[in-house]
Design an enzyme around this catalytic site. Structure first.
Site, PDB file in Angstrom:
ATOM      1  N   ASN A 267      40.761  -0.967 -21.047  1.00  0.00           N
ATOM      2  CA  ASN A 267      40.657  -1.562 -19.709  1.00  0.00           C
ATOM      3  C   ASN A 267      40.528  -3.079 -19.771  1.00  0.00           C
ATOM      4  O   ASN A 267      40.295  -3.726 -18.752  1.00  0.00           O
ATOM      5  CB  ASN A 267      39.453  -0.990 -18.965  1.00  0.00           C
ATOM      6  CG  ASN A 267      39.636   0.471 -18.620  1.00  0.00           C
ATOM      7  OD1 ASN A 267      40.755   0.913 -18.389  1.00  0.00           O
ATOM      8  ND2 ASN A 267      38.554   1.220 -18.598  1.00  0.00           N
ATOM      9  N   HIS A 269      38.113  -4.843 -21.036  1.00  0.00           N
ATOM     10  CA  HIS A 269      36.764  -5.400 -20.994  1.00  0.00           C
ATOM     11  C   HIS A 269      35.973  -4.822 -22.155  1.00  0.00           C
ATOM     12  O   HIS A 269      36.429  -3.909 -22.846  1.00  0.00           O
ATOM     13  CB  HIS A 269      36.077  -5.141 -19.640  1.00  0.00           C
ATOM     14  CG  HIS A 269      35.910  -3.705 -19.289  1.00  0.00           C
ATOM     15  ND1 HIS A 269      36.040  -3.219 -18.004  1.00  0.00           N
ATOM     16  CD2 HIS A 269      35.630  -2.617 -20.046  1.00  0.00           C
ATOM     17  CE1 HIS A 269      35.848  -1.918 -17.995  1.00  0.00           C
ATOM     18  NE2 HIS A 269      35.584  -1.529 -19.215  1.00  0.00           N
ATOM     19  N   CYS A 304      32.119  -7.591 -18.921  1.00  0.00           N
ATOM     20  CA  CYS A 304      32.003  -8.657 -19.904  1.00  0.00           C
ATOM     21  C   CYS A 304      33.338  -8.789 -20.614  1.00  0.00           C
ATOM     22  O   CYS A 304      33.912  -7.783 -21.064  1.00  0.00           O
ATOM     23  CB  CYS A 304      30.891  -8.335 -20.902  1.00  0.00           C
ATOM     24  SG  CYS A 304      30.572  -9.648 -22.097  1.00  0.00           S
TER      25      CYS A 304
END
Length: 374
Positions: A267, A269, A304
């Site tokens: 994804n 991240h 993040c």
């Protein structure tokens, strides 16, 4: 636990010969099998799905299986359960998955949970791109992201032990879904851990959360238990307990942790398992030396990325009455035995935040028990 000596290997080979490595074939009297169109892989290859249909009323039952899987599907030691509403898979603990205690690390456990969840989704015909998305979700560019994860470990498996994990999903209000897990020692059938997680939908392009629509709900609820089934009863459990924000100054800290490229998932991240490692980086060494992790709860609040820099903060959690130790556990649900000495258990609060502006990434709580004497 099952050690893979010659006898252990023979047992695994016999499992393969008995059909554990292939797709199960269900023999259902007076039922017929039909192909259900509409499931395709990202490459456009048809992903045939077989449903069991009643001769009486033509209703499609909930049991679904892939008629022709990949080589990985045939070799994998996993399959849907008889009712088709959960999935079980066996894993051998590898040498590179154990830590300083010569047992599997909590990151290993979390990775196995993630793997069995994705394999369950693929086994019922969801997308094979790793996102476990339904046809409607793919059309709308929606993906699942973790909102909360709670893991309890009663006994850590060692190198070459065989662990069987069962998983299932179910609805969780209007904004997400829930996935539960039970971990067993395959040799003894002893429950060695349990976990529960909550997931929400996010738009893959805008990165904004979105409510679960009725169309999506109908697509996945057909594979869920009809009645609520919880791996961890919610009473007297930390799985639902609110995690307060850890305020500065924290008792323990590690600053400027940097994501590696290998920490990014499909994804784009940081993978949710990476956060577990970051949380543990700020644990005091004296606890690492004398205790082992019994449970961990993480609330995921912000994505993040690769260029973010992270601070990890930890403090002992003061519980009601002013004590800095975990109350005695009930010892239910296959959990670890209660201890008369409450000081043998410690509980901590955790915070991951961006180093640049202090924005929260993750809140956490961990429980630690005294290591058993060797």
């Amino acid at each position: 636990m099952l050690k893979l000596s010659c006898n252990g290997l023979d047992r695994v080979h016999s499992l393969a010969q008995c059909g554990f490595t292939g797709w199960p074939v269900y023999v259902v009297p007076r039922w017929r099998r039909i192909e259900v169109p509409g499931f395709r892989s990202p490459a456009g290859r048809a992903f045939p799905v077989v449903a069991v249909v009643s001769d009486k009323d033509g209703a499609v039952a909930t049991r679904v299986e892939a008629e022709a899987g990949t080589l990985a599907d045939r070799l994998r030691l996993g399959r849907l359960t008889e009712d088709g509403l959960s999935y079980k898979e066996k894993f051998i603990v590898r040498s590179y998955e154990v830590g300083i205690n010569k047992t599997a690390t909590v990151e290993t456990i979390a990775n196995l949970l993630q793997e069995v969840g994705c394999n369950h989704a693929q086994s019922v015909g969801y997308s094979t791109d790793g996102f476990a998305t339904t046809p409607t979700m793919r059309k709308l560019r929606l993906i699942w992201v973790t909102a909360r994860m709670h893991i309890e470990i009663y006994k850590y498996p060692a190198w070459s032990d065989v662990v069987e994990i069962e998983t299932w999903c179910q609805g969780e209000g209007r904004v997400g879904t829930r996935r539960d897990f039970i971990l067993k020692d395959y040799a003894t059938d002893q429950v060695i851990g349990r976990a529960t997680s909550k997931w929400v939908m996010m738009n893959q392009d805008t990165r904004r959360l979105q409510k679960v629509s009725d169309d999506v709900r109908e697509e996945y609820l057909v594979f869920c238990p009809r009645e609520p089934r919880l791996a961890i009863p919610e009473e007297d459990s930390n799985s639902l307990k609110k995690i307060p924000k850890l305020e500065d100054p924290a008792q323990y800290s590690r600053f400027e942790l940097v994501p590696r490229r290998a920490d990014l998932d499909m994804n784009q991240h940081v993978n949710n398992v990476t956060y577990i490692g970051w949380v543990l980086e700020s644990m005091p060494q004296e606890i690492i030396d004398t205790h082992e992790l019994q449970s961990i709860t993480l609330d995921y609040r912000r994505e993040c990325g690769q260029n973010d820099i992270v601070d990890s903060l930890t403090s002992v959690e003061t519980i009601q009455g002013g004590a800095e130790a975990v109350p005695e556990l009930k010892g239910t649900n296959g959990s670890a035995m209660t201890r008369e000495d409450k000081q043998e258990r410690q509980q901590f609060l955790h915070l991951l935040r961006l180093s640049t502006d202090g924005l929260e990434i993750n809140r956490g709580r961990t429980e630690w028990r005294k290591k058993a004497p060797r």
